[in-house]
Design a protein around this motif. Structure first.
Motif, short mmCIF file in Angstrom:
data_model
loop_
_atom_site.label_atom_id
_atom_site.label_comp_id
_atom_site.label_asym_id
_atom_site.label_seq_id
_atom_site.Cartn_x
_atom_site.Cartn_y
_atom_site.Cartn_z
N TYR A 6 0.90 -1.14 0.03
CA TYR A 6 -0.07 0.03 -0.17
C TYR A 6 0.74 1.34 0.08
O TYR A 6 0.51 2.35 -0.75
CB TYR A 6 -0.75 0.01 1.23
N THR A 10 1.01 4.10 -2.99
CA THR A 10 0.61 5.71 -2.77
C THR A 10 1.62 6.44 -3.03
O THR A 10 1.69 7.38 -3.68
CB THR A 10 0.08 5.46 -1.19
N ALA A 11 2.91 5.85 -2.61
CA ALA A 11 4.28 6.89 -3.19
C ALA A 11 4.10 6.96 -4.74
O ALA A 11 4.49 7.79 -5.04
CB ALA A 11 5.43 6.14 -2.72
N VAL A 13 1.89 6.72 -6.78
CA VAL A 13 0.63 7.51 -7.31
C VAL A 13 0.97 8.88 -7.06
O VAL A 13 0.93 10.03 -7.89
CB VAL A 13 -0.65 7.20 -6.73
N THR A 14 1.46 9.57 -6.04
CA THR A 14 1.87 10.67 -5.41
C THR A 14 3.00 11.29 -6.47
O THR A 14 2.88 12.11 -7.05
CB THR A 14 2.27 10.55 -4.11
N TYR A 15 3.92 10.44 -6.75
CA TYR A 15 4.84 10.77 -7.50
C TYR A 15 4.40 11.00 -8.87
O TYR A 15 4.81 12.07 -9.75
CB TYR A 15 6.14 9.67 -7.51
N ILE A 17 1.42 11.96 -9.93
CA ILE A 17 0.95 13.17 -9.94
C ILE A 17 1.64 14.35 -10.12
O ILE A 17 1.19 15.32 -10.60
CB ILE A 17 -0.05 13.27 -9.02
N ARG A 18 2.82 14.13 -9.24
CA ARG A 18 3.71 15.53 -9.29
C ARG A 18 4.45 15.56 -10.42
O ARG A 18 5.11 16.52 -11.02
CB ARG A 18 4.33 15.56 -8.09
#
Length: 100
Positions: A6, A10-11, A13-15, A17-18
């Motif tokens: 998880y 999450t890491a 997806v966050t990466y 997006i940025r």
């Protein structure tokens, strides 16, 4: 083990997006509609996160009083500190009056 999966998803997806806007947008954005849209995103996200929390944190009447005070002072152009302190004060006074 599932927590690690998880965390990695999450890491990632966050990466993405940025990182994706930096990779995909090579030129400066000149479209007025897109610029105004991007300008208002932080305000709308802040409102979406804050307003529900206002009404679910305390009793409804003090929450509405604090919200009305905050919106009124914000429309008058007062600083963020003034708005926050006045809204907290309105909630405090409303809570004290309800407990009497």
């Amino acid at each position: 083990m599932s927590f690690l999966i998880y965390l990695l998803v999450t890491a990632g997806v966050t990466y993405l997006i940025r990182m994706l806007p930096l990779v995909l947008m090579k030129k400066k954005i000149t479209n007025r509609f897109i610029l105004s849209f991007l300008h208002y995103i932080p305000y709308s996200v802040l409102a979406v996160m804050t307003v529900p929390a206002i009404f679910y944190t305390t009793e409804p009447i003090p929450a509405v009083a604090g919200f009305v005070v905050a919106v009124g002072l914000a429309f008058k152009g007062k600083s963020l500190l003034t708005v926050a302190v006045a809204a907290c004060g309105a909630v405090l006074v409303g809570s004290l009056l309800m407990n009497m």
